[in-house]
Structure formats: C-alpha cells, structure tokens
Motif scaffolding. Structure first.
Motif, PDB file in Angstrom:
ATOM      1  N   SER A 451       0.821  -1.220   0.000  1.00  0.00           N
ATOM      2  CA  SER A 451       0.000   0.000   0.000  1.00  0.00           C
ATOM      3  C   SER A 451       0.850   1.264   0.000  1.00  0.00           C
ATOM      4  O   SER A 451       0.376   2.341  -0.376  1.00  0.00           O
ATOM      5  N   ARG A 452       2.113   1.145   0.406  1.00  0.00           N
ATOM      6  CA  ARG A 452       2.986   2.323   0.471  1.00  0.00           C
ATOM      7  C   ARG A 452       3.877   2.465  -0.758  1.00  0.00           C
ATOM      8  O   ARG A 452       4.682   3.395  -0.843  1.00  0.00           O
ATOM      9  N   LEU A 453       3.750   1.541  -1.698  1.00  0.00           N
ATOM     10  CA  LEU A 453       4.610   1.580  -2.879  1.00  0.00           C
ATOM     11  C   LEU A 453       4.557   2.909  -3.641  1.00  0.00           C
ATOM     12  O   LEU A 453       5.610   3.499  -3.931  1.00  0.00           O
ATOM     13  N   PRO A 454       3.376   3.401  -4.015  1.00  0.00           N
ATOM     14  CA  PRO A 454       3.360   4.651  -4.782  1.00  0.00           C
ATOM     15  C   PRO A 454       4.072   5.791  -4.073  1.00  0.00           C
ATOM     16  O   PRO A 454       4.785   6.589  -4.716  1.00  0.00           O
ATOM     17  N   ASP A 455       3.897   5.897  -2.762  1.00  0.00           N
ATOM     18  CA  ASP A 455       4.508   6.998  -2.005  1.00  0.00           C
ATOM     19  C   ASP A 455       6.029   6.926  -2.033  1.00  0.00           C
ATOM     20  O   ASP A 455       6.704   7.906  -2.369  1.00  0.00           O
ATOM     21  N   ILE A 456       6.574   5.757  -1.686  1.00  0.00           N
ATOM     22  CA  ILE A 456       8.036   5.676  -1.559  1.00  0.00           C
ATOM     23  C   ILE A 456       8.724   5.728  -2.920  1.00  0.00           C
ATOM     24  O   ILE A 456       9.781   6.342  -3.066  1.00  0.00           O
ATOM     25  N   VAL A 457       8.112   5.133  -3.933  1.00  0.00           N
ATOM     26  CA  VAL A 457       8.711   5.167  -5.270  1.00  0.00           C
ATOM     27  C   VAL A 457       8.721   6.600  -5.796  1.00  0.00           C
ATOM     28  O   VAL A 457       9.723   7.065  -6.366  1.00  0.00           O
ATOM     29  N   ASP A 458       7.635   7.311  -5.614  1.00  0.00           N
ATOM     30  CA  ASP A 458       7.530   8.690  -6.098  1.00  0.00           C
ATOM     31  C   ASP A 458       8.561   9.587  -5.411  1.00  0.00           C
ATOM     32  O   ASP A 458       9.293  10.343  -6.068  1.00  0.00           O
ATOM     33  N   LEU A 459       8.633   9.524  -4.079  1.00  0.00           N
ATOM     34  CA  LEU A 459       9.580  10.360  -3.335  1.00  0.00           C
ATOM     35  C   LEU A 459      11.027  10.010  -3.673  1.00  0.00           C
ATOM     36  O   LEU A 459      11.874  10.899  -3.842  1.00  0.00           O
ATOM     37  N   SER A 460      11.323   8.722  -3.772  1.00  0.00           N
ATOM     38  CA  SER A 460      12.697   8.298  -4.065  1.00  0.00           C
ATOM     39  C   SER A 460      13.113   8.724  -5.468  1.00  0.00           C
ATOM     40  O   SER A 460      14.252   9.154  -5.688  1.00  0.00           O
ATOM     41  N   LYS A 461      12.196   8.624  -6.407  1.00  0.00           N
ATOM     42  CA  LYS A 461      12.494   9.033  -7.780  1.00  0.00           C
ATOM     43  C   LYS A 461      12.841  10.514  -7.852  1.00  0.00           C
ATOM     44  O   LYS A 461      13.791  10.930  -8.533  1.00  0.00           O
ATOM     45  N   LYS A 462      12.095  11.344  -7.128  1.00  0.00           N
ATOM     46  CA  LYS A 462      12.368  12.789  -7.134  1.00  0.00           C
ATOM     47  C   LYS A 462      13.759  13.078  -6.582  1.00  0.00           C
ATOM     48  O   LYS A 462      14.500  13.902  -7.128  1.00  0.00           O
ATOM     49  N   GLU A 463      14.134  12.415  -5.492  1.00  0.00           N
ATOM     50  CA  GLU A 463      15.460  12.654  -4.900  1.00  0.00           C
ATOM     51  C   GLU A 463      16.567  12.168  -5.825  1.00  0.00           C
ATOM     52  O   GLU A 463      17.627  12.800  -5.925  1.00  0.00           O
ATOM     53  N   LEU A 464      16.347  11.056  -6.506  1.00  0.00           N
ATOM     54  CA  LEU A 464      17.357  10.552  -7.440  1.00  0.00           C
ATOM     55  C   LEU A 464      17.536  11.514  -8.619  1.00  0.00           C
ATOM     56  O   LEU A 464      18.666  11.784  -9.051  1.00  0.00           O
TER      57      LEU A 464
END
Length: 588
Positions: A451-464
């Motif tokens: 359930s937390r996949l969209p949140d963490i993937v989105d945030l991590s992608k922005k930082e990368l």
C-alpha cells in the motif's frame, strides 16, 4: 545473606560446627571464581579420636546431609546471580582474535598437504577476484589471504577443521555477484570457492525436487531440467549461483508469483565452523520434525555454516507464457497500477518496474530489436493456461488504463519475449556499460508494504533525479521490493556524500513505512546499522547469541550482518565507522 537463607543456615549449625573446628572439614583454597568456590569440594580430616569422642552423634545423618546440600546450592545460586550482576561488563563480547601470519602459513601448508598443492591459491589475481567486486556498493582494502578450492563436502570439512585449529576466518564464495560486499574478507582468512562443486547430484522428477551443489548456476540448472517439464523459478541476476542465492535468500523477477529462495529450499547439507557435517532435514516437502534449521541457514550469508548441498523444490513449466509492457506518464501512476493489480488478485507471474532512465538504458544497449518510449514502464509476465493468460491480460489492461497507462505492447514471438525479459534481467550490467571513466555503481534495495509503494517510489524518484547523476529506479514492484542504481564518482567526497544522503533517506523512509532495509540483496557489510534500526538491539543480540552458539570463535564470514560487539556498541560507533576502512573503495 537474606533473612530466609539465614534461618536456614542457622538450622544447620549443629551439623556444621565441625566445619570450623580444628581438624574438622576444611574448604579447599584453590584460586577459583565465586561461583566455582561455592561448589568447591571439602576434605574430611576428622581423626579417629574425634569420632570416638562423639560416639552417639554421627557427623552426617541423611537429613543433615540433605539440608546442607540445599543450603550450599542456595548460596551458590545467590553468589552466582550476584556475581553475574557485578561482572556483567565482563560478558560483553570482545572482538575475536585471528591467526597470526605464521599460523596462516602453517594452515596453508597443512591444507595443501591434505587437499593437494593446487587446491589452495595465494595468487594475487585470485585474491583480488575473491575480495573485490566492481558492482558492489561497498569494497574494502583487505583481501583474503588464500583461496581454497574444495571438491566435495568432506574437503570443506577438512578446511573448516584446519581453519578452526588456527582461528582463521572462512568466507564462502560461489557466483561472486552480491551487491553488499557479502563475500568480502574484512579480516583476511580463507575464501572458499566452490568452482569444482557445480553439479546436479540427483533429479527426482516424480517428487519435483533436485539436489545440487553450491556453484550450480540457476540458468544452467533450468537448462538441464527442460526435459523433465519442470523448472526452478527463483531468478536473480544471470550470474547468480545456488550457494549465494541461499546465503542472501534472494528472489528475482518471478518472486511475485513463486516467492523467494526461502520458499524453495527443502534441506541443506552444512559444514559447521568446527568441521562437523549436518543435514538440516530430509526430503519431504513438509515436516514437523524439530527446529527449522533449514530456515536458519537460508539468508544467514554464510555466517553460521558452509552450505555444500541443497535440495530444491521445482515447479511445473507453465503451458503458456506471455510478456508485455505498459507505459505511464509518471512513476507514481506506474506504482499505483502495480498495487491495484496485486489487490485485484490477478496471478501475474512477474511484475517489474523500470523508470525513464532504465528504458533509455535498454534502448542504448539494444538487443530487443525495437525502440521503447523512455518513460516509466511496467513489465508483465503472464503464465498459465492459454485461457487463464488471456483473462489475466484483459484485467491488467483495464487497471493500466485507469491509471493513465498507454496501450499494453505484447511480445509477438517467444524469442522477442525472451529478449525483452532479458533486457530487464541485464539492466544493471547494461547500466555499468554506460558509466563514465572512474564511475562506480551504488545499487541498493528496500521493501515496503504494497500500500505504500506509490509513495516511496515517487519520493525516491524525485530525490534521485535531483542528484543530477545517472540514477534510476527499477525492481520487483509486485512484492513491494524495488531497487535504485546510481553511477557516481566515489573519489569525489561531495558527490559521494550526496549519494549517501539519498540512499540513507530511501532506507529510512522504508523503515518509517514499516518496511525493510533490504528485500533481497542482504545486509553484508553495507547495511549493518540499518538492520539495527529495523529490528532493534535486543533482536540483533539474539542473532548474535545464535551465531556464538555455532561459531564461538567468529570464523564464519565475520563482519557480515552484525559485528562481534554488542549491537548497542555498534549503534554508538556508527558515526565514527561510516568513513572507515570498511567503506573505502579498493583501487583496481
């Protein structure tokens, strides 16, 4: 002495007066610890004259002897508990001591006499190959002192006995493709390479299992199983071998449907640090016989024993397999679609995510005979009966459309499907082929509840993306596990610091979401502090207790997963060790 114990002791005084009388029972005065002294023996020196002087009063009646025994036991317990409290600091584990150079030379000579001159190598190139990895996130200055090449379980046992005799670290080595310095040798010692233990020992097609040695490569295993209609479904990087796959409890693109390595190991033959050979269980697929020792060694990264044989479950090759890709405008859309596919119950065989950077890598690397849109993309593998596959494709297409997905593109032939999926499997190596001069890769993974996949993937992608470096997200999104790969110049302190910050943020974010610091790479040298943050000091100390019970001299792959000192000490020292030798790259 407590009041109750004092009353007990006073009740024994008639029987114990002679303990203090001249010529009576005297306590031995050997230099022993408090607990040992409470159990010290007594010598009777009563003379015949003394016995005759008390003809009607036997020194030891049955009741007196029992009372005294009870009193001494209680005193011993009290002293022991008190002593443990007073000397708790002495129980704090200390760093282990390993063999001197002189002892190492003796051990190498002894092994060569046992196994043959060519069975132990000290060649510089061999040592480099067994202590350094160009795709590992961490490399160290220290290399193994020697590489041993056993040919069977008995020879591994001989190596372990010699290593224990001289207190030499042992580091198992099979494919050498791990990413967290899992096979590095921070304390030198022997690297044990299973290059000559790469065979299938038995195929039980009727029982759907196979017995293999640790250096069997999983792709080769499946090639040799084709005639049976069966396959081994765990599929990590192409160069991975069974021994390392067991050590890290790896997974791969098929994990969403088939699970991870721990789900496919029936039993193990293991050489313990002192050379004993055990088999963790027999061959039935289910058993309630005793502790789950098989599970204890799967994922232990070779820190508890050396796996020399494994019995693995096999699965039936599906009737039909289809590969497809769906593009999305954002990484959040792709992750949301993946989560919804999971929640819908569609039994896709595999579901992988690749961001725009990785799709660019596929195009530059070639090999798929087409040019793909360089946008976030989900890879699907559908497997099963023909009717089932078509139904699953229909449902998945509808979910993709609801999340702004483009048309699903299907591989038209089996060869095209193979090439497309191979492009995903080879993504790390393709990325490495595009690196700048002096670049190294930091490849890491985390896992979160789906359930937390969209949140963490989105945030991590922005930082990368904000790093301004060649950095991407990819991975096994079907089971909540994804990877980040970053190419950077480790020799540039500022660049390295920025990369570390982003990686640590991603790991911390996963833990805040009740996730894990690693879904399949393992802990190795790189994530020991993250493991403490994830599980807590008490849990790590239990793991350390298990290790000490099997490996009291800390010889099996030392320095991995956790250190020999208490976890709390590791936490306190983390800041000072962050830039230590264990995290410095080795110049090739």
């Amino acid at each position: 002495m407590s009041g109750r114990m004092k009353l007990w002791w006073e009740s024994l005084r008639p029987a114990t007066r002679s303990l203090h009388a001249p010529g009576g029972l005297q306590k031995c005065t050997s230099r022993q610890g408090p607990l040992a002294r409470s159990k010290a023996t007594y010598s009777t020196r009563a003379t015949t004259a003394e016995k005759l002087a008390r003809p009607n009063l036997p020194l030891w009646t049955t009741s007196r002897a029992l009372l005294l025994a009870g009193a001494l036991a209680s005193i011993g317990y009290a002293v022991g508990v008190n002593d443990a409290g007073n000397h708790a600091h002495e129980l704090t584990p200390r760093p282990p001591k390993y063999a001197s150079k002189k002892d190492m030379d003796k051990a190498i000579s002894e092994l060569r006499s046992l196994l043959g001159e060519d069975a132990v190598s000290t060649d510089d190139e061999d040592l480099q190959a067994h202590g350094y990895s160009e795709w590992s996130s961490i490399n160290i200055d220290q290399l193994p002192v020697a590489v041993a090449y056993p040919k069977n379980t008995e020879e591994v046992s001989q190596i372990a006995k010699v290593a224990t005799k001289y207190k030499i670290p042992m580091v198992p080595f099979s494919g050498g493709s791990s990413l967290e310095a899992n096979f590095a040798a921070p304390f030198g010692g022997f690297s044990i390479d299973f290059a000559f233990m790469d065979q299938i020992l038995a195929i039980h097609a009727e029982d759907m299992d196979v017995v293999v040695q640790p250096s069997m490569q999983w792709m080769e295993l499946n090639d040799k199983l084709k005639h049976t209609g069966l396959f081994f479904p765990v599929d990590p990087g192409p160069s991975a071998k069974i021994g390392g796959m067991i050590g890290t409890s790896c997974s791969g693109t098929n994990a969403f449907r088939y699970g991870t390595m721990k789900d496919w190991v029936i039993n193990l033959t293991v050489v313990l640090p002192d050379g004993r050979i055990i088999k963790t269980r027999r061959r039935p697929r289910k058993t309630s016989a005793g502790y789950n020792l098989t599970g204890l060694f799967v994922g232990a990264e070779g820190t508890l024993g050396i796996v020399t044989e494994a019995t693995l479950k096999l699965a039936v090759i599906p009737q039909e397999t289809k590969v497809a890709v769906a593009t999305f405008p954002t990484i959040r859309d792709a992750a949301a679609a993946a989560m919804q596919v999971i929640r819908s119950g569609v039994p896709v065989a595999a579901m992988e995510i690749m961001d725009d950077v990785q799709m660019s890598v596929i195009n530059k690397a070639g090999g798929t005979n087409r040019t793909w849109k360089e946008v976030p993309t989900l890879f699907f593998k559908f497997a099963g009966t023909t009717a089932g596959v078509q139904d699953n494709i229909k449902t998945t297409t509808q979910i993709a459309k609801r999340n702004n997905g483009g048309d699903i593109v299907y591989a038209k032939t089996d060869q095209e499907a193979h090439d497309l999926w191979k492009a995903r499997k080879d993504s790390l190596w393709s990325m490495l082929s595009l690196r700048r001069e002096g670049d190294e890769v930091w490849s890491t993974d985390v896992g979160v509840p789906i359930s937390r996949l969209p949140d963490i993937v989105d945030l991590s992608k922005k930082e990368l993306d904000d790093l301004g470096l060649f950095a991407s997200i990819l991975g096994h999104i079907g089971d909540g596990n994804f990877h980040a790969s970053i190419l950077y110049n480790r020799k540039d302190p500022a660049e390295r610091e920025r990369v570390e910050h982003v990686v640590h943020n991603m790991v911390d974010r996963a833990l805040e979401m009740e996730g894990t610091c690693t879904g399949e790479h393992g802990i190795g040298l790189g994530k020991k502090q993250s493991l403490i943050d994830e599980l807590g000091v008490d849990t790590i100390n239990v793991m350390q207790t298990l290790k000490r019970s099997l490996d009291p001299h800390w010889l099996m792959n030392p320095g991995k997963i956790f250190d020999a000192v208490n976890a709390e000490n590791t936490r306190n020292q983390h800041e000072s060790t962050a830039a230590s030798t264990l995290e410095r790259p080795r110049n090739k």
